[in-house]
Scaffold this active site. Structure first.
Site, PDB file in Angstrom:
ATOM      1  N   ASN A 480       0.810  -1.228   0.000  1.00 53.25           N
ATOM      2  CA  ASN A 480       0.000   0.000   0.000  1.00 53.25           C
ATOM      3  C   ASN A 480       0.837   1.270   0.000  1.00 53.25           C
ATOM      4  O   ASN A 480       0.460   2.282   0.615  1.00 53.25           O
ATOM      5  CB  ASN A 480      -0.957   0.005   1.197  1.00 53.25           C
ATOM      6  N   ARG A 611      -4.401 -14.052  -0.658  1.00 52.91           N
ATOM      7  CA  ARG A 611      -5.568 -14.200   0.191  1.00 52.91           C
ATOM      8  C   ARG A 611      -6.571 -15.148  -0.452  1.00 52.91           C
ATOM      9  O   ARG A 611      -6.462 -15.489  -1.622  1.00 52.91           O
ATOM     10  CB  ARG A 611      -6.191 -12.826   0.454  1.00 52.91           C
TER      11      ARG A 611
END
Length: 963
Positions: A480, A611
């Site tokens: 990020n 994920r």
């Protein structure tokens, strides 16, 4: 086994469990603080039914309360009321010495004469609490899949010490075998399944079955035994005696639930801890074993060593790790169905029984740590040494970070809690942050040299000893934009102030980046390494692109980033290594390069999952980021150029035109036809078939976004327009690869500018112009939204254009929209000043021996009741015409021709030329946007075509030849 006498030791109150709790008599009163402080050998060995400070009882209700804040989308499992299964409750399997233990049995109603395999289920609860009812929903789900599910009540440490619970479960296995005919059970195919501490017990008991005796008690009684044919370990440890295990199960100063069960701590009775460790018993007799794990690594301890033993003996095994899951994931949707599917697939494989029902959804494979010891050991010797050095470097930096943490309990404020500051930080490129905030930023730099994400590192200095981020395992990280963003901010502050500690902080940050680069040039998501999918070569969320682009900028201006002489050389080498890795990792289909995944194996470059909803697939946004990174390479090699050309071609093939993705809070999202809409791309694309893929938290993979849960539809961007950035950049890059026959420089506002598709859904006509003219005509677009002639000049944008302008260039000047905005005084330009500004611009262009083309502002789509266009620009188009005539420079009357064009389309057919979007279409405007000024791609192309055709028809001829 003989109990060992405990040593007399002085401990703090919470570390009472260096006790010998060998007796099975219950203590009615809880173990008190005063009792804890006694000399331990003076305490009577007892089973304590209550201990001061122990955790609440393990239950589904408690886990809902505990897990919902972090996982708000979860729903607890419930017992099934479906037809096709029969549930018999509280069947007594053992009565002795006043103890009555029962089973709940869920069986398929219609399995005819064929007998079904059985699965005995052992609940968790730290060997101390929990209840068999917690496993009944899973037993019923397995019954619906054709198994007989049996949940087992057993004595926990509140009723009896080890090995009583083990003997209870062994007795349950024997009872099931003895009553197999009664319940239609195939006694030759029995699996033992446990969750958490129950998983530890299942793995232990499953490995004890063939042994003649255990804990002084025979396992074989009569004609049956307690051997099982398969083990399902749902997030339970496979090792109790290793130092890694005892960090959690026998931590000094903390209640040890293993010690409560075993009767004492490891130091007092290491043989018993070894005896109760499944890993100690694994061998050629071990049953096939399936591990289903959460993302919590402490519950993986002993697993890999256990599986290595099974692999050595050729015993079937499998591992599924569900990313981003809590420990008690098996009690919740969306992970429950995935668990059932994994169990049934494994058991049908090892039992060689028919396949299960509803196995129609592909499952995302579990992410694994790509840098495991066995993988490194399989590499050539020279590569092994490189990787071992790299991993050692990570351990050293991690040790430095951990050594600085002495108080990790203090709360850290998350960035989103300081919204005004967050907006200020995001705008730092245009306006530097105050020195006070930058000084605070430096204090948050970890000893290893980076920063955490999602943490307010600006409003206050870091307190020594406390954690460096709200997510301690992401400190530091590159995810990020963390670390790369802070380093860019520091470079800006350093150049503005020259402060030495900014330079030192920059140098430490670049040292971390250089240290994080893998031997083959890839970058992980986090460094020091965090394990699991974080150790993959990470392209997700622009990690690698941000790192390489930062290195490229630092190499171009090393003084601006305070690089040392040694760092300059290392940075250049790091860029070369990274580019070579990107070329090696770019995927291919039918012999042509395509794109990259969100993350890939750093060793063999294969696409890899992360994920649960992020599958191994090509990723359009990340591929666009990497193509832009490659376009920044000066004097690109043939391989780099080919990677760009093929990658762009793949993006063009996968874009979806005239379509918007609409999301709704109360119903499924859908793709809707909308002519003129900005192109969108699926986030994930199957590398083999080219189909769009969508994932859910249960690891299921679908081919239609409406098939995934509403929570994931709303919470993840499955379609977006951000890859358009790469197509925009490609036009400029392509110009740089050809010799210019003409050069056009564009000055104007948002109707002309290149728009960031992630921020706005519109297109400037100058953005699409390069795609419609010869590549030998180079176009440089300086236009900026919201600018008038006044602000374009005052902000230095006009001077930037002039500085770049060379003799013979064409400068296209289009203003008026914002000059006429009287309500916005910061941009408003009075008519007399507007004309003066245009005259200055023309004079400046002539002074550079370049050529100016004045362009009137493009029309706005505002129809009156009679279907005629309202004049929204007033005198400003006429002023442009006056300057053109007075200064003897050519004019392109875009206001006139665009008015005629939009009027010819009419009210209805002109809508798709302008940005008219509904709620939830674009992140710029959650409530939608009805915009009659800014263009869709279709509208922008129409305006560019008007410019090209008008110039060709009416001149100037020299410019027409460029188009």
């Amino acid at each position: 086994m003989t109990e060992r006498t405990l040593q007399k030791t002085s401990f703090k109150a919470a570390s009472f469990l260096a006790l010998s709790l060998a007796a099975t008599a219950l203590s009615q009163a809880p173990l008190s603080q005063a009792d804890v402080l006694k000399d331990f050998e003076q305490l009577e060995p007892k089973v304590y039914s209550e201990v001061v400070g122990e955790m609440p009882d393990f239950s589904i209700a408690r886990e809902v309360t505990k897990q919902t804040p972090k996982y708000p989308f979860i729903t607890p499992i419930k017992e099934d009321q479906v037809t096709g299964i029969t549930t018999t409750r509280d069947v007594i399997y053992l009565q002795q010495s006043g103890t009555t233990l029962t089973l709940d049995i869920a069986e398929p109603t219609h399995h005819g004469k064929a007998k079904a395999p059985a699965v005995l289920l052992i609940h968790g609860g730290g060997w101390r609490t929990g209840d068999k009812s917690m496993q009944l929903p899973l037993a019923q789900a397995l019954a619906w899949q054709g198994f007989v599910g049996v949940t087992v009540q057993y004595r926990t440490s509140r009723q009896a010490l080890y090995p009583a619970g083990v003997h209870d479960i062994q007795a349950a296995i024997r009872w099931v075998k003895n009553h197999a005919n009664e319940y239609g059970i195939d006694a030759e195919h029995i699996a033992l399944l446990g969750a958490s501490s129950g998983a530890h017990m299942a793995t232990l008991i499953g490995n004890l079955g063939p042994q003649p005796t255990f804990a002084g008690k025979p396992t074989i009684e009569g004609d049956t035994n307690s051997q099982v044919q398969a083990i399902i370990n749902v997030d339970g440890v496979a090792d109790l005696e290793s130092p890694e295990a005892r960090v959690f199960e026998d931590k000094p100063g903390k209640i040890s639930y293993a010690a409560l069960w075993l009767g004492g701590r490891y130091e007092a009775m290491p043989q018993r801890w070894q005896e109760a460790s499944p890993l100690h018993h694994a061998g050629p007799h071990s049953p096939p074993t399936l591990f289903i794990n959460s993302a919590q690594s402490r519950f993986h301890i002993g697993r890999d060593e256990y599986l290595a033993i099974l692999n050595k003996h050729g015993i079937a095994n499998a591992v599924h790790t569900l990313p981003d899951t809590p420990h008690a994931f098996w009690l919740f949707h969306p992970w429950f169905d995935t668990q059932v599917q994994q169990i049934t697939q494994f058991l049908h494989r090892v039992f060689k029984t028919p396949g299960s029902k509803q196995l129609t959804v592909a499952l995302n494979p579990s992410p694994e740590d790509p840098l495991r010891k066995d993988r490194i050991a399989a590499l050539p010797a020279a590569q092994q040494k490189q990787w071992q050095t790299y991993i050692k470097r990570s351990h050293q930096l991690k040790a430095e970070d951990l050594a600085a943490l002495t108080d990790t309990t203090r709360a850290i404020a998350a960035l989103e809690k300081n919204t005004p500051l967050w907006h200020q930080v995001r705008a730092y490129q245009e306006q530097p942050l105050p020195t006070e905030l930058m000084d605070n930023l430096v204090t948050w730099q970890t000893p290893s040299g980076g920063w955490s994400k999602n943490t307010d590192v600006y409003s206050q200095p870091h307190r020594p000893g406390t954690a460096y981020g709200v997510e301690s395992h992401y400190a530091p990280t590159f995810d990020n934009g963390a670390t790369t963003t802070q380093l860019r901010m520091l470079a800006q502050a350093f150049n503005a102030t020259g402060k030495k500690h900014y330079a030192q902080s920059l140098q430490r940050g670049f040292n971390l980046i250089l240290a994080s680069q893998m031997p083959n040039g890839a970058f992980p998501q986090t460094f020091p390494l965090a394990g699991g999918y974080h150790n993959l070569a990470t392209f997700n969320d622009g990690v690698t692109a941000a790192l390489v682009q930062l290195l490229q900028d630092a190499a171009a201006e090393p003084a601006a980033f305070a690089l040392t002489k040694q760092q300059i050389s290392k940075v250049n080498n790091a860029i070369d290594a990274a580019i070579n890795y990107l070329l090696a990792a770019q995927q291919k289909a039918q012999g042509k390069r395509t794109g990259w995944g969100q993350q890939q194996d750093p060793i063999n470059h294969t696409l890899a999952p992360a994920r649960a909803f992020e599958m191994p697939a090509l990723a359009t946004m990340e591929s666009a980021d990497l193509l832009i990174t490659l376009m920044r390479v000066e004097q690109p090699s043939e391989a780099v150029s080919q990677a760009i050309e093929h990658g762009i071609e793949w993006l063009q093939q996968t874009q979806i035109n005239d379509t918007v993705w609409q999301r709704h809070s109360d119903k499924n999202s859908q793709l809707t036809h909308q002519p003129g809409a900005q192109p969108i791309w699926p986030r994930f694309i199957d590398a083999s078939t080219g189909e769009a893929l969508f994932g859910d938290r249960n690891s299921a993979i679908y081919k239609d976004v409406s098939q995934i849960s509403l929570e994931r539809q709303l919470g993840y961007a499955w379609y977006f327009n951000s890859p358009q950035r790469a197509l925009n950049q490609y036009q400029q890059w392509r110009q740089g690869q050809t010799e210019a026959s003409c050069t056009l420089r564009m000055a104007g506002d948002s109707t002309m500018q290149i728009v960031d598709p992630g921020k706005n859904p519109d297109f400037g006509w100058g953005q699409v112009l390069p795609t419609m003219i010869p590549s030998s005509t180079h176009v440089f677009n300086y236009a900026k939204g919201g600018r008038s002639t006044k602000t374009f000049i005052s902000e230095g944008r006009w001077q930037n254009l002039l500085d770049d302008t060379k003799a013979g260039d064409w400068v296209l000047i289009q203003f008026g929209h914002n000059d006429a905005s009287y309500q916005k005084q910061e941009r408003y330009t009075a008519p007399v000043d507007f004309k003066t500004n245009l005259e200055r611009m023309v004079a400046d262009v002539k002074a550079k021996q370049a050529k100016a083309l004045l362009i009137t502002p493009v029309v706005r789509r505002h129809f009156d009741e009679e279907g005629k266009l309202r004049d929204m620009h007033g005198i400003y188009p006429s002023l442009v015409r006056e300057v053109s005539q007075e200064q003897n420079v050519p004019l392109m009357d875009l206001f006139k021709v665009s008015s005629e064009y939009i009027l010819s389309l009419g009210v209805k057919d002109s809508i798709d030329h302008f940005v008219h979007i509904g709620p939830g279409i674009h992140n710029c405007c959650a409530e939608g946007r009805m915009d009659n000024t800014h263009f869709t791609q279709k509208g922008a192309k129409a305006m560019a075509e008007l410019v090209i055709n008008t110039v060709k028809q009416r001149g100037p001829k020299e410019l027409a030849e460029c188009l």
